[in-house]
Design a protein around this motif. Sequence first.
Motif, PDB file in Angstrom:
ATOM      1  N   PHE A 302       0.871  -1.060  -0.064  1.00  0.00           N
ATOM      2  CA  PHE A 302      -0.044   0.047  -0.013  1.00  0.00           C
ATOM      3  C   PHE A 302       0.918   1.109  -0.052  1.00  0.00           C
ATOM      4  N   ALA A 303       1.972   1.386   0.922  1.00  0.00           N
ATOM      5  CA  ALA A 303       2.632   2.537   0.872  1.00  0.00           C
ATOM      6  C   ALA A 303       3.376   2.687  -0.382  1.00  0.00           C
ATOM      7  N   ALA A 304       3.912   1.733  -0.652  1.00  0.00           N
ATOM      8  CA  ALA A 304       4.594   2.029  -2.163  1.00  0.00           C
ATOM      9  C   ALA A 304       3.759   2.165  -3.230  1.00  0.00           C
ATOM     10  N   LEU A 305       2.567   1.685  -3.199  1.00  0.00           N
ATOM     11  CA  LEU A 305       1.797   1.952  -4.397  1.00  0.00           C
ATOM     12  C   LEU A 305       1.130   3.484  -4.254  1.00  0.00           C
ATOM     13  N   ALA A 306       0.979   4.008  -2.929  1.00  0.00           N
ATOM     14  CA  ALA A 306       0.549   5.257  -2.720  1.00  0.00           C
ATOM     15  C   ALA A 306       1.602   6.290  -3.129  1.00  0.00           C
ATOM     16  N   LYS A 307       2.649   5.987  -2.703  1.00  0.00           N
ATOM     17  CA  LYS A 307       3.734   7.004  -2.867  1.00  0.00           C
ATOM     18  C   LYS A 307       4.053   7.064  -4.506  1.00  0.00           C
ATOM     19  N   GLU A 308       3.977   6.047  -5.251  1.00  0.00           N
ATOM     20  CA  GLU A 308       4.029   6.278  -6.845  1.00  0.00           C
ATOM     21  C   GLU A 308       2.724   7.000  -7.299  1.00  0.00           C
ATOM     22  N   LEU A 309       1.665   6.483  -6.787  1.00  0.00           N
ATOM     23  CA  LEU A 309       0.684   7.120  -7.145  1.00  0.00           C
ATOM     24  C   LEU A 309       0.540   8.836  -7.022  1.00  0.00           C
ATOM     25  N   ALA A 310       1.019   9.094  -5.858  1.00  0.00           N
ATOM     26  CA  ALA A 310       1.027  10.471  -5.787  1.00  0.00           C
ATOM     27  C   ALA A 310       1.840  11.368  -6.548  1.00  0.00           C
ATOM     28  N   GLN A 311       2.864  10.795  -7.263  1.00  0.00           N
ATOM     29  CA  GLN A 311       3.617  11.512  -8.402  1.00  0.00           C
ATOM     30  C   GLN A 311       2.656  11.670  -9.651  1.00  0.00           C
ATOM     31  N   HIS A 312       1.908  10.867  -9.691  1.00  0.00           N
ATOM     32  CA  HIS A 312       0.791  10.914 -10.841  1.00  0.00           C
ATOM     33  C   HIS A 312      -0.229  11.938 -10.820  1.00  0.00           C
ATOM     34  N   VAL A 313      -0.741  11.910  -9.148  1.00  0.00           N
ATOM     35  CA  VAL A 313      -1.609  13.202  -9.049  1.00  0.00           C
ATOM     36  C   VAL A 313      -0.718  14.466  -8.967  1.00  0.00           C
ATOM     37  N   ARG A 314       0.374  14.483  -8.582  1.00  0.00           N
ATOM     38  CA  ARG A 314       1.001  15.957  -8.601  1.00  0.00           C
ATOM     39  C   ARG A 314       1.286  16.314 -10.042  1.00  0.00           C
ATOM     40  N   ALA A 315       1.704  15.276 -10.869  1.00  0.00           N
ATOM     41  CA  ALA A 315       1.826  15.835 -12.147  1.00  0.00           C
ATOM     42  C   ALA A 315       0.980  16.488 -12.920  1.00  0.00           C
ATOM     43  N   ARG A 316      -0.437  16.088 -12.423  1.00  0.00           N
ATOM     44  CA  ARG A 316      -1.615  16.783 -13.012  1.00  0.00           C
ATOM     45  C   ARG A 316      -2.001  17.962 -12.102  1.00  0.00           C
ATOM     46  N   PHE A 317      -1.968  17.764 -10.748  1.00  0.00           N
ATOM     47  CA  PHE A 317      -2.406  18.788  -9.776  1.00  0.00           C
ATOM     48  C   PHE A 317      -1.240  19.242  -9.031  1.00  0.00           C
ATOM     49  N   PRO A 318      -0.250  20.087  -9.259  1.00  0.00           N
ATOM     50  CA  PRO A 318       0.901  20.418  -8.814  1.00  0.00           C
ATOM     51  C   PRO A 318       0.608  20.663  -7.066  1.00  0.00           C
ATOM     52  N   ALA A 319      -0.510  21.433  -6.855  1.00  0.00           N
ATOM     53  CA  ALA A 319      -0.718  21.991  -5.917  1.00  0.00           C
ATOM     54  C   ALA A 319      -1.488  21.115  -4.569  1.00  0.00           C
ATOM     55  N   ALA A 320      -1.828  19.851  -5.308  1.00  0.00           N
ATOM     56  CA  ALA A 320      -2.636  18.939  -4.641  1.00  0.00           C
ATOM     57  C   ALA A 320      -1.977  18.400  -3.290  1.00  0.00           C
ATOM     58  N   LYS A 321      -2.720  18.341  -2.267  1.00  0.00           N
ATOM     59  CA  LYS A 321      -2.123  17.652  -1.000  1.00  0.00           C
ATOM     60  C   LYS A 321      -2.520  16.063  -0.921  1.00  0.00           C
ATOM     61  N   THR A 322      -2.005  15.336  -0.195  1.00  0.00           N
ATOM     62  CA  THR A 322      -2.325  14.032  -0.284  1.00  0.00           C
ATOM     63  C   THR A 322      -2.588  13.485   1.091  1.00  0.00           C
ATOM     64  N   ILE A 323      -3.507  12.348   1.285  1.00  0.00           N
ATOM     65  CA  ILE A 323      -3.783  11.884   2.712  1.00  0.00           C
ATOM     66  C   ILE A 323      -3.605  10.331   2.543  1.00  0.00           C
ATOM     67  N   LEU A 324      -2.881  10.037   3.587  1.00  0.00           N
ATOM     68  CA  LEU A 324      -2.708   8.635   3.532  1.00  0.00           C
ATOM     69  C   LEU A 324      -3.468   7.962   4.629  1.00  0.00           C
ATOM     70  N   SER A 325      -4.416   7.252   4.422  1.00  0.00           N
ATOM     71  CA  SER A 325      -5.554   6.736   5.227  1.00  0.00           C
ATOM     72  C   SER A 325      -4.883   5.618   5.988  1.00  0.00           C
ATOM     73  N   THR A 326      -5.210   5.129   7.279  1.00  0.00           N
ATOM     74  CA  THR A 326      -4.824   3.951   7.976  1.00  0.00           C
ATOM     75  C   THR A 326      -5.794   2.948   8.444  1.00  0.00           C
ATOM     76  N   TRP A 327      -7.243   3.283   7.642  1.00  0.00           N
ATOM     77  CA  TRP A 327      -8.451   2.639   8.133  1.00  0.00           C
ATOM     78  C   TRP A 327      -8.376   1.388   8.216  1.00  0.00           C
ATOM     79  N   CYS A 328      -8.783   0.566   9.276  1.00  0.00           N
ATOM     80  CA  CYS A 328      -8.627  -1.049   9.270  1.00  0.00           C
ATOM     81  C   CYS A 328      -7.039  -1.459   9.178  1.00  0.00           C
ATOM     82  N   PHE A 329      -6.036  -0.761   9.544  1.00  0.00           N
ATOM     83  CA  PHE A 329      -4.628  -1.075  10.119  1.00  0.00           C
ATOM     84  C   PHE A 329      -4.936  -2.199  11.069  1.00  0.00           C
TER      85      PHE A 329
END
Length: 566
Positions: A302-329
């Motif tokens: 999860f952490a590795a996938l989220a980290k990589e996907l965050a780059q895809h988000v910021r490539a399109r929306f440079p000012a976007a902030k990300t939230i990493l949920s830990t629901w049901c950890f």
Amino acid sequence: MTSARTALLAALALFAGGAFTMAAETSGTAVNSVRIVLPDEPGPVLQKIAGILERQIVQRCAATVSTSGTAALAVELAVEPGIGNDGFKISGADGGAIRIAGDNERGVLYGIGKLLRGSRFEQGGFRAGGWRGTQTPKCPIRAVYLATHFNNFYEAAPLEDVQHYVQDLGLWGYNTIIVAYPPIQFNGLSDPAAQKWLGRFKTVLAAARQSGLQVGLLECPNQGYKNTPAELKATKVPGNFRGNFGVNLCPSKPEARKALFQLYDELLDQFKDTGLDYFGFWPYDEGGCACPQCWPWGARGFAALAKELAQHVRARFPAAKTILSTWCFENENDANPDGEWAGLAKVFASEDKSWASYLMSDGHDNYFPKYILETGVPGGLPLLNFPEISMFGMNPWGGYGANPAPAHFQRLWDRIKHKAAGGAPYSEGIYEDLNKAICAQFYWDPERKAEETVQEYAAFEFAPDAAADLLEAVRIFEQNHSRGGIRDSAVRAFELVSQSEEKMTPQARKSWRWRIFFLRALIDKEMFERKGKLAGEPLKQAFEELTRIYHAENAGPMPLKPPQVR
Ligand SMILES: [Zn+2]
């Protein structure tokens, strides 16, 4: 009003039974016409916000509202940077006008909310609230997550109703609206059902942005479309509560990883025009893969996938902030915890963590992760909560009307209020409107008491003179929350609610907020008198009315359609 007089009124109100004064704070007399004064070239957002003020006044009383000509009262709106992030200042202006200045356009919206909640709406018209001063919110993230499934209100109600509802949430201090695109319901982006979802919720988010709010998407990053080939799928994760509708993909399989990035790239492209301010990553319910390469999911796959996907988000929306949920950890109370908390902390300690802006954490019922409370937030990230205001202790959800639970949410909040940077309540509909107001005000001012918000809500939405009685009714509702344990106090709550109705304007009596509140009192009384049996004409009619209010005619019998009495 002088502060000495305010203090005296507050003391009198407390003496009179613990009531927080609200009603005495209006200024001047009722007026039958209001002019909203906008700056030259106000811009579309401020114009939209002026429209919210107009809608609020005309739906509550007979006063007319205009943006030109003369009127008995002028309310001037302005943006005045420097007040403090998202803050507002309400002041009196020359000639008896009222001036609401916002640090930004959103700040004007919050100032309008504050003014309206202190106002009275009477037969003679609008009597403006008398509170003057400056406020800024303490928590920067004041989001609400709107679930969009099962034909709930957000899916089924007329679009305009949803847009107005989102604006109304802004009046209480929310600054962000979050939804989740559900790939598991669709066969790809071109599926007509997917297009329908996107058409509707892109419109909702665009309207939220036009009203000055921010918007976000929350996604489980390893969730795929329902036609995903079996060979790409994940290994089922252990544990209850970690929902799995069978289309989680294993990101350690190269083809699955490719399919996931294609899915999320296409999805992000859909929001180019709307814009995205936040993107959240969700680990479970849906989500997860327990293969040896991905496990423990929260700390590895999860952490590795989220980290990589965050780059895809910021490539399109440079000012976007990300939230990493830990629901049901992992639940640390289990005999064999999975190592997700410590593992995630290690990830943040050993790698660049700038891809994650916030960490979100919470739990079902009364649970809150012990790791956060005792050890701290992994990576030292700002903490957001995710209060479950919709489903707790009642089935079908919202099936018995309003479900306010101020004591419950006060307890949950008190555990983390000194640590939280905000959060996002989980919403399935409008029946928990009062719980949403409570959470919004916690985020605005962490020390604000839930019961104080209940009183402010009752004074604003129902009747200032009935606020104390309705607080007592809410306390009884909460004591009788469990459907198996409705006590004779339900009769008292119905009395309080019925006598409050006599103090309300015709407009307030007809509002859906009052009807779901009134029906809750009626249903509890009937259920108490019938020893829990769902029978008889009053209950039948009450459930039918709730169904109409929620637009739940096409919701499944569970979990969202009110009970049916034959
Ligand atoms: Zn895997």
